[in-house]
Design a protein around this motif. Structure first.
Motif, PDB file in Angstrom:
ATOM      1  N   SER A 102      -3.120  71.647   1.615  1.00  0.00           N
ATOM      2  CA  SER A 102      -2.651  73.289   2.036  1.00  0.00           C
ATOM      3  C   SER A 102      -1.694  73.555   0.836  1.00  0.00           C
ATOM      4  O   SER A 102      -1.544  72.961   0.304  1.00  0.00           O
ATOM      5  CB  SER A 102      -2.061  72.199   3.401  1.00  0.00           C
ATOM      6  N   LEU A 103      -1.240  74.938   1.341  1.00  0.00           N
ATOM      7  CA  LEU A 103       0.049  76.175   0.376  1.00  0.00           C
ATOM      8  C   LEU A 103       1.295  74.491   0.365  1.00  0.00           C
ATOM      9  O   LEU A 103       1.255  74.162  -1.398  1.00  0.00           O
ATOM     10  CB  LEU A 103       0.393  77.000   1.049  1.00  0.00           C
ATOM     11  N   LYS A 104       1.196  73.807   0.839  1.00  0.00           N
ATOM     12  CA  LYS A 104       2.687  72.792   0.663  1.00  0.00           C
ATOM     13  C   LYS A 104       2.107  71.470  -0.162  1.00  0.00           C
ATOM     14  O   LYS A 104       2.883  71.255  -1.219  1.00  0.00           O
ATOM     15  CB  LYS A 104       2.519  72.128   1.912  1.00  0.00           C
ATOM     16  N   ASP A 105       0.902  70.944  -0.172  1.00  0.00           N
ATOM     17  CA  ASP A 105       0.296  70.180  -0.731  1.00  0.00           C
ATOM     18  C   ASP A 105      -0.310  70.635  -2.589  1.00  0.00           C
ATOM     19  O   ASP A 105       0.435  69.534  -3.301  1.00  0.00           O
ATOM     20  CB  ASP A 105      -1.301  70.093  -0.893  1.00  0.00           C
ATOM     21  N   VAL A 106      -0.317  71.255  -2.553  1.00  0.00           N
ATOM     22  CA  VAL A 106      -0.278  72.779  -3.943  1.00  0.00           C
ATOM     23  C   VAL A 106       1.249  72.382  -4.738  1.00  0.00           C
ATOM     24  O   VAL A 106       1.017  72.214  -5.500  1.00  0.00           O
ATOM     25  CB  VAL A 106      -0.686  73.689  -3.752  1.00  0.00           C
ATOM     26  N   ILE A 107       2.019  72.963  -3.639  1.00  0.00           N
ATOM     27  CA  ILE A 107       3.289  72.738  -4.234  1.00  0.00           C
ATOM     28  C   ILE A 107       3.569  71.132  -4.573  1.00  0.00           C
ATOM     29  O   ILE A 107       4.950  70.995  -5.807  1.00  0.00           O
ATOM     30  CB  ILE A 107       4.153  73.300  -3.335  1.00  0.00           C
ATOM     31  N   GLU A 108       3.665  69.703  -3.689  1.00  0.00           N
ATOM     32  CA  GLU A 108       4.289  68.940  -3.653  1.00  0.00           C
ATOM     33  C   GLU A 108       3.559  67.871  -5.456  1.00  0.00           C
ATOM     34  O   GLU A 108       3.603  67.844  -6.534  1.00  0.00           O
ATOM     35  CB  GLU A 108       3.878  68.041  -2.730  1.00  0.00           C
ATOM     36  N   GLU A 109       1.995  68.217  -5.370  1.00  0.00           N
ATOM     37  CA  GLU A 109       1.165  68.594  -6.802  1.00  0.00           C
ATOM     38  C   GLU A 109       2.182  68.847  -7.934  1.00  0.00           C
ATOM     39  O   GLU A 109       1.865  68.283  -9.372  1.00  0.00           O
ATOM     40  CB  GLU A 109      -0.360  68.980  -6.713  1.00  0.00           C
ATOM     41  N   CYS A 110       2.192  70.313  -8.254  1.00  0.00           N
ATOM     42  CA  CYS A 110       3.382  70.911  -8.730  1.00  0.00           C
ATOM     43  C   CYS A 110       4.257  69.848  -9.106  1.00  0.00           C
ATOM     44  O   CYS A 110       4.540  70.367 -10.413  1.00  0.00           O
ATOM     45  CB  CYS A 110       3.194  72.054  -8.864  1.00  0.00           C
ATOM     46  N   LYS A 111       4.820  70.200  -8.430  1.00  0.00           N
ATOM     47  CA  LYS A 111       6.222  68.690  -8.402  1.00  0.00           C
ATOM     48  C   LYS A 111       6.039  67.777  -9.384  1.00  0.00           C
ATOM     49  O   LYS A 111       6.777  67.481 -10.557  1.00  0.00           O
ATOM     50  CB  LYS A 111       7.265  69.475  -7.313  1.00  0.00           C
ATOM     51  N   LEU A 112       4.328  67.282  -9.388  1.00  0.00           N
ATOM     52  CA  LEU A 112       4.426  66.312  -9.635  1.00  0.00           C
ATOM     53  C   LEU A 112       4.026  66.434 -10.841  1.00  0.00           C
ATOM     54  O   LEU A 112       4.003  65.870 -11.744  1.00  0.00           O
ATOM     55  CB  LEU A 112       3.365  65.330  -8.841  1.00  0.00           C
ATOM     56  N   PHE A 113       3.474  67.642 -11.290  1.00  0.00           N
ATOM     57  CA  PHE A 113       3.099  67.508 -12.728  1.00  0.00           C
ATOM     58  C   PHE A 113       3.610  67.586 -13.925  1.00  0.00           C
ATOM     59  O   PHE A 113       3.909  66.851 -14.627  1.00  0.00           O
ATOM     60  CB  PHE A 113       1.975  68.939 -13.070  1.00  0.00           C
TER      61      PHE A 113
END
Length: 532
Positions: free
Chosen positions: A326-337
């Protein structure tokens, strides 16, 4: 961490007195069921777990209501970090994980701590560690303090099918063929840092520089460029905010979490929520801009975000939305980056510079290798892989100063590790730092800086044992380890081309954990420009 039995008995009597009053009140108010759950989680279950562990030969402090060993652990860590080390020794275990060392010294290798009402068994046997890391569906990462989730979630924290899905979708972004496209970004970020040093260090002479903040900024800038490409200026703001958030998160980790506490309108909670809101709105703006560009036919790009979105879209097209993020999932992965992408690299580089400042012979050898491979030229991807000596140095630095000192897992049902029967709800602590410094494993010089240990690679040095864990291990080994090593090689090569460096008299040796292992008082070095 010691508490005498009389104190324990008094605590028990006090608890049962209060408990009796609560039971009467609870029954009168119709809250008996909820109260019984509280009593079970705070008293009945911990005492049962303690009994089972002791029957198998584990030793530790008696369980203490609610806080367990937290107060002792906090006191020890505060005392350990209250002043710098007296010498430049690599014997950092007493400073970084004093609570774990104290437990092992007092009770032996088969011991446990109390994280509040949760028992935490310390695992030091390599075979047991290997089994735990391999059985990632059985031994999951422990639930995070809800206060920590404001920093990052992502693939590093997910479990089961969700972890498998995210890992599959992210893997393509870290393939070696993709990483080589990120080398120019690594070069640009390091060149920006060196241009600042160029202005600070006089042409003829030397200058003291605290290199730690510069290395952090450089690594943050590199992840901004490699994650978001042309949007890296916006990404820099995310990096700064995440750095502030990390300090607040570490404070939360060092205290008992009280359910609902994060909802209290304290000054700290309000600030953490403000940071989350700004980080997520910035990332959403960047992601939406990229999605729109892809929808009108533009290339997804070779940065991490583009590769992730491309992988995600392909998966959704082939198998449906439930198999994608989901878009929320992508945001969380970007924060993890951001979190994983800059913390590990900056930590590796700063301890490398500190150790090479102390061991100037290794610094000279590393510089000579760089000259032989690159001369004064800009390093490229293929040539970076030829830096064997610097790779050895990095492995030894990560042994002595691993970014993460302890790995942890938890059991959700009664589980076996070798001949041990671990009750449900028990944490398993695998202190990488203790293993990395163990003289029985590495020899009498375990605390000495000796990159020659790795002259035939990690597998030969460890003989296939789970004794070297700078990036974790098993199927959940850090997905970005090759990214971090490649960036660090680029930065170290460029620094060695331009400067020699030594420890400043004002340097204070004080490793401490703020998510990763960092120099508490900075890294004050004396830089000398090199003139060919």
């Amino acid at each position: 961490m010691v508490m005498d039995m009389e104190g324990e008995t008094n605590s028990s009597n006090c608890f049962f007195g209060v408990l009796l009053v609560l039971v009467v009140l609870g029954l009168g108010l119709g809250l008996g069921l909820g109260l019984r759950k509280v009593v079970s989680s705070l008293w009945v279950r911990p005492r049962r777990v303690e009994k089972e562990l002791r029957e198998q030969g584990f030793r530790g402090n008696p369980y203490r209501l609610f806080f367990g060993d937290f107060k002792d652990m906090k006191r020890m860590r505060e005392a350990a970090t209250s002043k710098a080390m007296a010498s430049l020794s690599n014997d950092i275990v007493p400073r970084v994980i004093p609570d774990i060392q104290c437990a092992v010294n007092k009770y032996g290798k088969n011991c446990f701590l109390w994280f509040g009402s949760t028992a935490a068994v310390i695992i030091l046997e390599p075979e047991a560690i290997k089994e735990i890391l391999l059985k990632y569906y059985t031994f999951e990462k422990p639930p995070r303090n809800p206060m920590v989730r404001v920093l990052t979630r992502g693939v590093a924290t997910y479990e089961g099918d969700k972890w498998a899905k995210h890992r599959k979708l992210i893997n393509p972004a870290f393939h070696s063929e993709k990483l080589k496209h990120m080398v120019p970004s690594f070069h640009s970020s390091c060149a920006d840092m060196l241009s600042i040093w160029e202005k600070i260090v006089p042409d003829k002479g030397s200058c003291e520089v605290d290199v730690w903040p510069y290395l952090q900024t450089m690594a943050g800038d590199a992840i901004s460029r490699t994650a978001f490409g042309s949007s890296f200026e916006e990404g820099r703001r995310v990096f700064e905010l995440q750095k502030v958030q990390a300090v607040r998160v570490m404070e939360a980790l060092r205290s008992v979490y009280i359910p609902g506490m994060r909802f209290f309108p304290t000054k700290s909670n309000r600030r953490m929520k403000e940071i989350v809101k700004e980080v997520e709105s910035t990332l959403l703006r960047i992601i939406n801009k990229r999605i729109h560009a892809m929808e009108v036919g533009e290339s997804c790009g070779e940065d991490l975000l583009g590769l992730l979105l491309d992988s995600n879209f392909r998966e959704i097209e082939q198998h449906g939305h439930k198999y994608g993020m989901s878009l929320k999932d992508v945001i969380e992965e970007c924060k993890l980056f951001y979190f994983a992408g800059h913390e590990t690299t900056a930590s590796l580089l700063v301890w490398t510079m500190i150790l090479l400042s102390k061991h100037t012979m290794w610094q000279s050898r590393a510089r000579e290798e760089v000259r032989q491979v690159f001369g004064g030229r800009k390093p490229d991807y293929q040539e970076l892989n030829l830096l064997k000596l610097i790779t050895m140095i990095f492995h030894e630095v990560l042994r002595l100063y691993p970014s993460v000192a302890t790995l942890s897992r938890i059991t959700h049902q009664e589980s076996r590790v070798g001949n041990l029967k671990i009750p449900s709800g028990v944490q398993l602590l695998m202190p990488a730092l203790l293993l990395h410094h163990d003289k029985e494993i590495w020899g009498d010089d375990a605390q000495e800086f000796n990159p020659e240990r790795f002259n035939k690679g990690v597998s030969k040095a460890t003989q296939g044992q789970a004794i070297y864990l700078p990036f974790g291990g098993g199927p959940r080994i850090c997905i970005g380890q090759n990214f971090a090593m490649l960036e660090a090689k680029m930065a170290m090569a460029m620094i060695l081309q331009r400067y020699t460096f030594e420890l400043s008299p004002s340097y204070s040796h004080a490793p401490h954990q703020v998510i990763t292992l960092q120099p508490q008082h900075g890294a004050h070095l004396i830089l000398h420009k090199i003139y060919d």
